[in-house]
Scaffold this motif. Structure first.
Motif, short mmCIF file in Angstrom:
data_model
loop_
_atom_site.label_atom_id
_atom_site.label_comp_id
_atom_site.label_asym_id
_atom_site.label_seq_id
_atom_site.Cartn_x
_atom_site.Cartn_y
_atom_site.Cartn_z
N VAL A 106 0.83 -1.21 0.00
CA VAL A 106 0.00 0.00 0.00
C VAL A 106 0.86 1.26 0.00
O VAL A 106 0.77 2.10 -0.89
CB VAL A 106 -0.96 0.01 1.20
N THR A 107 1.73 1.39 0.99
CA THR A 107 2.43 2.66 1.21
C THR A 107 3.64 2.89 0.30
O THR A 107 4.09 4.03 0.16
CB THR A 107 2.88 2.79 2.67
N ASP A 108 4.18 1.85 -0.30
CA ASP A 108 5.35 2.02 -1.16
C ASP A 108 4.98 2.25 -2.61
O ASP A 108 5.85 2.23 -3.50
CB ASP A 108 6.28 0.81 -1.05
N PHE A 109 3.69 2.46 -2.87
CA PHE A 109 3.23 2.66 -4.25
C PHE A 109 2.23 3.82 -4.32
O PHE A 109 1.59 4.18 -3.33
CB PHE A 109 2.55 1.40 -4.78
N THR A 110 2.12 4.39 -5.50
CA THR A 110 1.03 5.30 -5.84
C THR A 110 0.06 4.49 -6.69
O THR A 110 0.41 4.09 -7.81
CB THR A 110 1.53 6.51 -6.65
N HIS A 111 -1.11 4.21 -6.17
CA HIS A 111 -2.07 3.39 -6.91
C HIS A 111 -2.97 4.28 -7.75
O HIS A 111 -3.59 5.22 -7.23
CB HIS A 111 -2.85 2.51 -5.94
N ILE A 112 -3.05 3.97 -9.02
CA ILE A 112 -3.63 4.89 -10.00
C ILE A 112 -5.01 4.47 -10.49
O ILE A 112 -5.94 5.29 -10.50
CB ILE A 112 -2.67 5.03 -11.21
N ALA A 113 -5.17 3.22 -10.88
CA ALA A 113 -6.46 2.80 -11.45
C ALA A 113 -6.60 1.29 -11.45
O ALA A 113 -5.64 0.56 -11.73
CB ALA A 113 -6.59 3.32 -12.88
N LEU A 114 -7.80 0.82 -11.14
CA LEU A 114 -8.15 -0.58 -11.34
C LEU A 114 -8.55 -0.73 -12.80
O LEU A 114 -9.38 0.04 -13.31
CB LEU A 114 -9.31 -0.98 -10.43
N VAL A 115 -7.97 -1.70 -13.50
CA VAL A 115 -8.21 -1.84 -14.94
C VAL A 115 -9.23 -2.92 -15.26
O VAL A 115 -10.16 -2.70 -16.05
CB VAL A 115 -6.87 -2.13 -15.67
N ILE A 116 -9.11 -4.10 -14.65
CA ILE A 116 -9.99 -5.21 -15.02
C ILE A 116 -10.08 -6.23 -13.89
O ILE A 116 -9.12 -6.41 -13.13
CB ILE A 116 -9.47 -5.89 -16.32
N THR A 117 -11.23 -6.88 -13.77
CA THR A 117 -11.41 -8.01 -12.86
C THR A 117 -11.93 -9.19 -13.67
O THR A 117 -12.58 -9.00 -14.70
CB THR A 117 -12.39 -7.69 -11.73
N SER A 240 -13.63 -17.17 -7.00
CA SER A 240 -12.44 -16.32 -6.89
C SER A 240 -12.33 -15.40 -8.10
O SER A 240 -12.42 -15.86 -9.24
CB SER A 240 -11.19 -17.18 -6.78
N ASP A 241 -12.15 -14.11 -7.83
CA ASP A 241 -11.91 -13.12 -8.88
C ASP A 241 -10.49 -12.60 -8.77
O ASP A 241 -10.00 -12.34 -7.67
CB ASP A 241 -12.87 -11.95 -8.77
N SER A 242 -9.83 -12.44 -9.91
CA SER A 242 -8.53 -11.78 -9.95
C SER A 242 -8.73 -10.34 -10.38
O SER A 242 -9.74 -9.99 -10.99
CB SER A 242 -7.60 -12.49 -10.94
N ILE A 273 -12.67 -1.53 -26.42
CA ILE A 273 -11.93 -2.16 -25.33
C ILE A 273 -12.88 -2.92 -24.41
O ILE A 273 -12.58 -4.02 -23.96
CB ILE A 273 -11.13 -1.12 -24.54
N ARG A 274 -14.05 -2.35 -24.15
CA ARG A 274 -15.05 -3.06 -23.33
C ARG A 274 -15.45 -4.36 -24.01
O ARG A 274 -15.62 -5.39 -23.35
CB ARG A 274 -16.27 -2.18 -23.09
N ALA A 275 -15.58 -4.33 -25.34
CA ALA A 275 -15.92 -5.54 -26.09
C ALA A 275 -14.78 -6.55 -26.02
O ALA A 275 -15.01 -7.76 -25.88
CB ALA A 275 -16.22 -5.18 -27.54
N ARG A 276 -13.55 -6.05 -26.09
CA ARG A 276 -12.37 -6.94 -26.01
C ARG A 276 -12.29 -7.58 -24.63
O ARG A 276 -12.03 -8.78 -24.51
CB ARG A 276 -11.11 -6.14 -26.32
N PHE A 277 -12.52 -6.79 -23.58
CA PHE A 277 -12.51 -7.32 -22.22
C PHE A 277 -13.59 -8.38 -22.06
O PHE A 277 -13.38 -9.42 -21.42
CB PHE A 277 -12.71 -6.20 -21.21
N THR A 283 -14.12 -7.77 -16.68
CA THR A 283 -14.98 -6.61 -16.47
C THR A 283 -14.11 -5.39 -16.21
O THR A 283 -13.24 -5.43 -15.35
CB THR A 283 -15.89 -6.84 -15.25
N PRO A 284 -14.32 -4.29 -16.96
CA PRO A 284 -13.50 -3.08 -16.75
C PRO A 284 -13.64 -2.54 -15.33
O PRO A 284 -14.71 -2.61 -14.73
CB PRO A 284 -14.07 -2.09 -17.77
N GLY A 285 -12.55 -2.01 -14.80
CA GLY A 285 -12.56 -1.43 -13.47
C GLY A 285 -13.02 0.02 -13.49
O GLY A 285 -13.00 0.67 -14.53
N ALA A 286 -13.43 0.52 -12.34
CA ALA A 286 -13.86 1.91 -12.23
C ALA A 286 -13.67 2.36 -10.78
O ALA A 286 -14.59 2.27 -9.98
CB ALA A 286 -15.31 2.07 -12.64
#
Length: 315
Positions: A106-117, A240-242, A273-277, A283-286
């Motif tokens: 958590v603290t050693d990174f800047t987390h920017i965006a969830l992309v896909i599950t 289980s989801d990744s 991209i949504r179709a490709r996912f 599923t695209p992240g948000a």
């Protein structure tokens, strides 16, 4: 006359204003061919088009995705080095590699965006004789046991193997590889009977018929693969989801983070991209950067007791 020294804040502001002015390195902490690599290459192409600079994917596999992740944690926070953070590197491996991992997820990174599950799927070699989980269980209880490949120790797929063994009452033989690509090739070649994999990296092999889909670890049958039964349908309460996202070193300037988040969300929201996912089974992240950071914090907390209870280790 004393020389004036630019304020740190002024330097960071100038850095952000001129960004991006050089190529960006996107580190994948797994070998080529797996879901993390697949998603990273889609993201790299999208960001390259939107940012106007080269975005180069660099595979740095090893130790449950911690080798590449640590490298990024130690990089300069100037927006030129990013990592595809994922459930293994930032959710599970901090517990599996406890005492050996050299970064805080958590603290050693800047987390920017969830992309896909996406869900986990179990597939088998075409000539293995395994078509259902009942077949797999029978093999597990035989003298030879059941070998199950994964992308490496510390992944959610690894813990699925551990948990399935607990439910069966017979430990399954976990065969870790340095990425999903090499693991899948071993299954296709018949070197390993089965694989626990993320759906996007397995989807093309399922569609081509090069492996047999045995069970989907989703609450319901997946709309892109309606013929594949779930674990629950076959009598095993497993789901289980990744997840996969974009992160960088701690301390990245807010304007760079905001720009990366905005461009990433625009990319994953595009209809093609949504179709490709969807084709891949994802599923695209948000999530905002703050929400993604808290999500990772909750994942670390959630997986820690499960890792301890399962007895899963990096050895």
């Amino acid at each position: 006359m004393a020389c004036s020294v630019p304020a740190i804040g002024g330097t960071r502001a100038a850095l952000a204003q001129n960004w991006p002015s050089q190529p960006i390195r996107l580190v994948v902490p797994f070998a080529p061919g797996g879901t993390t690599d697949l998603v990273a290459r889609l993201v790299a192409a999208g960001l390259q088009e939107r940012l106007g600079v080269s975005v180069v994917v660099e595979n740095r596999a090893g130790a449950g995705a911690t080798v590449g992740s640590e490298m990024v944690a130690r990089a300069a926070p100037d927006g030129t080095t990013l990592v595809m953070s994922n459930i293994a590197s930032h959710g599970i491996s901090p517990s599996v590699y406890r005492g050996r991992i050299r970064y805080d997820a958590v603290t050693d990174f800047t987390h920017i965006a969830l992309v896909i599950t996406n869900p986990t799927v179990w597939v088998a070699n075409r000539n293995s004789g395994i078509r259902t989980l009942a077949d797999a269980v029978a093999r597990a209880r035989s003298a030879s046991g059941l070998d199950v490949a994964t992308s490496g120790a510390g992944s959610s797929n690894h813990l699925m193997v551990v948990r399935m063994g607990q439910l069966v009452g017979k430990e399954l033989n976990h065969i870790p590889f340095r990425g999903a690509g090499p693991a899948m090739q071993a299954v296709i070649a018949g070197q390993v009977a089965m694989m626990s994999d993320s759906l996007p990296s397995a989807s093309s092999h399922i569609r081509q018929g090069s492996v047999v889909p045995v069970a989907m670890a989703s609450a319901e049958r997946h709309p892109s693969f309606p013929d594949v039964p779930t674990f629950r349908e076959q009598g095993f309460d497993l789901a289980s989801d990744s997840w996969f996202g974009l992160s960088g070193p701690a301390g990245m300037p807010a304007p760079i983070v905001e720009r990366l988040h905005r461009e990433t969300m625009a990319f994953v929201s595009a209809p093609d991209i949504r179709a490709r996912f969807a084709e891949l089974g994802g599923t695209p992240g948000a999530m905002t950067p703050a929400a993604y950071t808290e999500f990772i914090r909750s994942e670390v907390a959630q997986w820690a007791p499960l890792v301890q209870a399962s007895g899963a280790t990096a050895d």
